[in-house]
Design an enzyme around this catalytic site. Structure first.
Site, PDB file in Angstrom:
ATOM      1  N   HIS A 104      28.141  75.494   9.886  1.00 33.87           N
ATOM      2  CA  HIS A 104      29.174  75.677  11.112  1.00 33.87           C
ATOM      3  C   HIS A 104      30.323  75.755  10.586  1.00 33.87           C
ATOM      4  O   HIS A 104      31.226  76.162  11.364  1.00 33.87           O
ATOM      5  CB  HIS A 104      28.968  74.222  11.934  1.00 33.87           C
ATOM      6  N   ASP A 135      15.870  70.905  11.376  1.00 39.03           N
ATOM      7  CA  ASP A 135      16.000  70.078  12.653  1.00 39.03           C
ATOM      8  C   ASP A 135      15.435  70.629  13.857  1.00 39.03           C
ATOM      9  O   ASP A 135      15.417  70.482  14.782  1.00 39.03           O
ATOM     10  CB  ASP A 135      17.481  69.810  12.801  1.00 39.03           C
TER      11      ASP A 135
HETATM   12 ZN   LIG Z   1      21.293  71.977  12.685  1.00 39.50          ZN
END
Ligand SMILES: [Zn+2]
Length: 343
Positions: A123, A246
């Site tokens: 990110h 995840d």
């Molecule tokens: Zn993630």
């Protein structure tokens, strides 16, 4: 050749506030895995810190300096992203581990490597920390490979979140293919199928947005119809994987239902493509994964695939329909039909 793991107990030193999902206990899981594999087939090495030069290939100088200035300080950099006094040093080790993984496979020490790191990276933007990430580890690694002789680098990102930072850093660059499977709509908001890159980079971003609830069959479908064909046609010299776990069914953040054997199959399928395209050169860089048990099992499964023989992936078959996978593949391929050929 044995798999090379780049690991360090120091990754526990990056502290986040109590209750934060990206917590130091994740590093303990990484250590257990590194120690387990050290006694088996793996070579385990400690990461060097990433050099300023390596970081500055993908981050603005001002931003590299800003993170440097967090040394010794506990700060909040965005709604989810924090530093503790050690974070600057540990973030440099995380990016350095990704670079070391690339060096190991590009220099022929080994063909497969995995960097077990935190904080994660995908990110992080050129000029901004975001979503638990300080430096964009996989982007630093890709740029390092490009600067050291790799003409084309493919990054496959199967973390449940879209890697906005990685996409944006290489948005106009046709030498780096970015392929992402992710939950959509979801954090961070980017990753629509229509985002395919700009300018010379048009077509070198492939987004496969999956609706929440996707199962193993959906991932198998989009891997076979979109992810693997795109990487094969790109013919990379190196395959990097943003290996986030995840999308696991146990994960508290993601809304997907992927099982550990499916993560093994994804890794094995990517390894097979690396065998076909780039002499087996594949380096995985850990991203997310917030259920400690699922994280341990998924890392273990990925290392087992990287250390074992290459070959056909074995996808688990639960018999559930791949309706979400079909919709995502349709969206991704229709945005890219003039640029790639899909089966
Ligand atoms: Zn993630």
């Amino acid at each position: 050749m044995p798999v090379c793991l780049i690991a360090s107990e120091r990754f526990a030193e990056h502290q986040t506030p109590p209750g934060h999902p990206e917590r130091p206990e994740r590093a303990d899981v990484m250590d257990v895995m590194a120690n387990r594999w050290r006694t088996r087939d793996a070579v385990v090495v400690a990461p060097p810190p990433a050099t300023r030069e390596a970081l500055a290939r993908v981050h603005d100088d001002d931003y590299v300096e800003l993170i440097e200035q967090t040394a010794g300080r506990a700060l909040q950099l965005d709604p989810d992203t924090y530093t503790s006094p050690e974070s600057y040093e540990i973030a440099r080790l995380a990016a350095g581990a990704a670079v070391a993984a690339v060096d190991r496979v590009m220099n022929g020490h080994t063909s497969t490597a995995m960097a077990l790191v935190r904080p994660p990276g995908h990110h992080a933007e050129r000029d901004r920390a975001m979503g638990f990430c300080l430096y964009n580890n996989v982007a630093v690694a890709a740029a390092h490979a490009r600067a050291n002789g790799a003409a084309r680098v493919a990054i496959v990102d199967y973390d449940v979140h879209h890697g906005n930072g990685t996409q944006h850093i290489f948005d106009t660059d046709p030498s780096v293919l970015y392929v992402s499977t992710h939950q959509y709509p979801f954090y961070p908001g980017t990753g629509a199928a229509s985002e395919i890159g700009h300018g010379e980079g048009r077509g070198f971003t492939v987004n496969v947005p999956l609706e929440a609830g996707a199962v193993d069959e959906d991932y198998q479908y989009v891997f076979e119809r979109v992810v693997l064909p795109a990487v094969r046609q790109f013919e990379p010299d190196l395959l990097l994987v943003s290996a986030g776990f995840d999308a696991h069914e146990r994960d508290p953040l993601g809304g997907m239902r992927v099982t550990t054997p499916a993560f093994a199959a994804m890794t094995k399928a990517l390894r097979q493509v690396a065998d076909e395209c780039c002499r087996g050169r594949i380096a995985c860089v850990l991203e997310g994964g917030y259920d400690l048990e699922a994280l341990a099992a998924s890392i273990d499964a990925a290392i087992e695939v990287l250390s074992g023989p290459a070959g056909e992936p074995r996808w688990p078959a639960s018999g559930i329909s791949s309706v979400r996978g079909r919709a995502a593949a349709e969206a991704a391929t229709s945005a890219l039909t003039s640029l790639w050929t899909f089966p």
